[in-house]
Design a protein around this motif. Structure first.
Motif, PDB file in Angstrom:
ATOM      1  N   LEU A 146     -34.570  52.335  12.552  1.00 32.48           N
ATOM      2  CA  LEU A 146     -34.831  50.954  12.173  1.00 32.48           C
ATOM      3  C   LEU A 146     -35.933  50.283  12.984  1.00 32.48           C
ATOM      4  N   ALA A 236     -39.198  46.625   0.067  1.00 32.41           N
ATOM      5  CA  ALA A 236     -39.028  47.232   1.392  1.00 32.41           C
ATOM      6  C   ALA A 236     -40.333  47.744   2.012  1.00 32.41           C
ATOM      7  N   THR A 244     -37.594  46.983   9.105  1.00 29.17           N
ATOM      8  CA  THR A 244     -37.229  48.246   8.467  1.00 29.17           C
ATOM      9  C   THR A 244     -35.853  48.052   7.843  1.00 29.17           C
ATOM     10  N   SER A 245     -35.681  48.556   6.623  1.00 28.22           N
ATOM     11  CA  SER A 245     -34.432  48.273   5.913  1.00 28.22           C
ATOM     12  C   SER A 245     -33.885  49.518   5.227  1.00 28.22           C
ATOM     13  N   THR A 246     -32.622  49.436   4.838  1.00 24.31           N
ATOM     14  CA  THR A 246     -31.943  50.517   4.126  1.00 24.31           C
ATOM     15  C   THR A 246     -31.226  49.945   2.914  1.00 24.31           C
ATOM     16  N   SER A 259     -27.366  46.595   1.410  1.00 21.90           N
ATOM     17  CA  SER A 259     -28.658  46.725   2.087  1.00 21.90           C
ATOM     18  C   SER A 259     -28.536  46.138   3.486  1.00 21.90           C
ATOM     19  N   GLY A 261     -30.828  45.772   7.443  1.00 25.67           N
ATOM     20  CA  GLY A 261     -32.158  45.873   8.027  1.00 25.67           C
ATOM     21  C   GLY A 261     -32.243  45.193   9.372  1.00 25.67           C
ATOM     22  N   GLN A 347     -34.012  54.611   3.041  1.00 26.85           N
ATOM     23  CA  GLN A 347     -34.590  53.765   4.091  1.00 26.85           C
ATOM     24  C   GLN A 347     -36.077  53.619   3.860  1.00 26.85           C
ATOM     25  N   SER A 348     -36.598  52.435   4.199  1.00 24.20           N
ATOM     26  CA  SER A 348     -38.043  52.226   4.107  1.00 24.20           C
ATOM     27  C   SER A 348     -38.744  52.931   5.263  1.00 24.20           C
TER      28      SER A 348
END
Length: 477
Positions: A146, A236, A244-246, A259, A261, A347-348
């Motif tokens: 992240l 994202a 940073t995100s999921t 989601s 982040g 994930q981004s």
């Protein structure tokens, strides 16, 4: 403990566990209980010389060896039937030089310990979220987490690695790889996968000052899938690289989309940045707050304690958002998931000035620099009778998504991928074979998907251990 002496000149040192020892069962078990292998001996190394002795002993005895730290190899590559497991988990010192922003981290450290030790000096390392994953394998395979979009992969922050490699016919020695010496081994250790070249025993990382971060969690009902996932996939990679995100879509039986982040910034800014997500579908829960960074690592480390112990996972990269057909496939497969423990997680990684994508695909052994997102397809179960249908579900799912995604992350290994060298290493596979020939010409460090020596066909070196998992090893004189 008295060292174990064999008929050769080298003796094993460290904590040595044989079959019959009360701790043998716990010592042999992998994180993924789908694998149950019976090594001839397990050596828990406490110092570098223990590692050297174990490698030499294995070569003199002619037994297969595996290298282990966190036990998280998804396909059980760190375990072996009838061979020796060289476990470095007891080598877990962390030394931080805050002034020069570097840390020396021994290879036995799990991520939770790394984060805690670095936090004591108010610095950190971009790494993963699972607290018990070993820093060793994470780094060698790349290392996503992240802080990736701002500070790069774990391996991008690796300045030096100390490694025990095979030497001569039966020997072993320690070498240090950095930009000045053995730079090709440093290159290969930055994304070339764990267990391929030797036993990594210590890393020198660049670390970053850290204090507070802001985190979010947004939850939707499953019916919002076709509204939420396309929005997240566009948003994202386009948002600031400080975020940073999921996103994780659970099986329809569970019925949730979530989601999460992390932003290097304040909660007010984060609420503004996630507005596109909040306008997608109908969120049922929203959490946004600023916390000390160490609390954020614990937030993302939260896991369902009832997770089933056996699993099959495969991965892939997205270089652009899934088309409508791809999103429908995710909906259809999760509608018919083999059980409630099946998920798709993403994930981004890239986009918007991401530190991951700014690096050339050939600058390190990790080639997937232009990917916007990474996917993990997973199924979990408890009983052996459920295994086949879960594995087949993951296999069919990956095949169905294949027109829209590429490759796989070497830390999400999948024995069902036939052309795994291309999937994991892409354009870097040729150079990785050269490094392998130089540092492990006798192919001492090998497993089902290890980098080969020479020009064999990929099938000639990719055969997994065929012994029955439940068979006890036989011992010779």
């Amino acid at each position: 403990m008295t060292p174990h002496r064999k008929k050769t000149g080298t003796r094993l040192t460290g904590r040595i566990v044989f079959p019959g020892n009360p701790s043998y069962h716990a010592a042999r078990m992998e994180f993924n209980r789908r694998f149950s292998k019976f090594p001839k001996v397990i050596v828990f190394c406490r110092r570098t010389q223990d590692v050297i002795n174990a490698v030499k002993w294995a070569r003199e005895q002619g037994v297969r060896l595996r290298v282990r730290s966190g036990r998280h190899s998804y396909e059980g590559f760190s375990a072996v039937n009838g061979g020796i497991i060289i476990d470095v988990s007891a080598m877990n010192k962390v030394k931080v030089d805050r002034k020069n922003r570097v840390a020396i981290v021994q290879a036995g450290n799990p991520l939770a310990r790394v984060y805690k030790k670095l936090w004591n000096k108010r610095v950190t390392l971009p790494a993963g979220t699972a607290p018990d994953v070993g820093v060793a394998g994470l780094t060698l395979g790349g290392g996503i987490g992240l802080l990736s979009r701002k500070y790069g992969l774990t391996c991008d922050n690796l300045k030096q690695v100390k490694m025990v490699v095979a030497s001569g016919r039966y020997g072993a020695k320690t070498i240090v790889a950095n930009r000045r010496k053995h730079s090709d081994l440093l290159w290969a250790s930055r994304g070339g996968g764990g267990g391929n070249f030797g036993v990594a025993i210590a890393y020198t990382f660049r670390v970053r000052p850290i204090s507070t971060v802001s985190i979010y969690r947004v939850t939707w009902k499953w019916g919002d899938l076709e509204k939420v996932l396309p929005v997240w996939q566009r948003w994202a990679p386009s948002v600031t690289n400080r975020l940073t995100s999921t996103i994780e879509v659970a099986a329809k039986k569970v019925g949730t989309i979530e989601s999460t982040g992390q932003l290097l910034g304040g909660a007010e800014e984060l609420r503004r940045l996630i507005r596109p997500l909040l306008r997608a579908g109908t969120p049922v829960k929203v959490l946004v707050k600023t916390v000390p960074f160490i609390k954020a690592t614990q937030f993302f480390a939260e896991t369902d304690l009832n997770l089933e112990p056996k699993f099959k996972i495969s991965g892939a990269y997205g270089f652009q958002p899934l088309p409508r057909e791809g999103v429908r496939m995710i909906r259809d497969f999760l509608s018919k998931a083999p059980n409630r423990h099946s998920t798709v997680w993403s994930q981004s990684l890239g986009g918007a000035g991401s530190a991951v994508s700014r690096v050339s695909p050939t600058a390190t052994a990790y080639p997937h620099r232009k990917a916007e997102t990474i996917y993990e397809l997973s199924a979990r179960w408890r009983n052996n009778g459920e295994q086949r249908r879960n594995i087949q579900w993951v296999k069919r799912f990956r095949r169905a998504l294949s027109p829209f995604v590429k490759g796989d992350y070497v830390n999400f290994p999948d024995l069902l991928i036939k052309n795994w060298p291309k999937a994991y290493y892409g354009v870097n596979f040729g150079r990785l074979k050269q490094v392998k020939r130089k540092y492990d010409p006798h192919n001492v460090f090998r497993f089902a998907q290890s980098i080969p020596v020479g020009k064999q066909s990929r099938h000639s070196y990719s055969q997994p251990d065929r012994r029955k998992d439940c068979r006890q090893p036989r011992f010779g004189g």
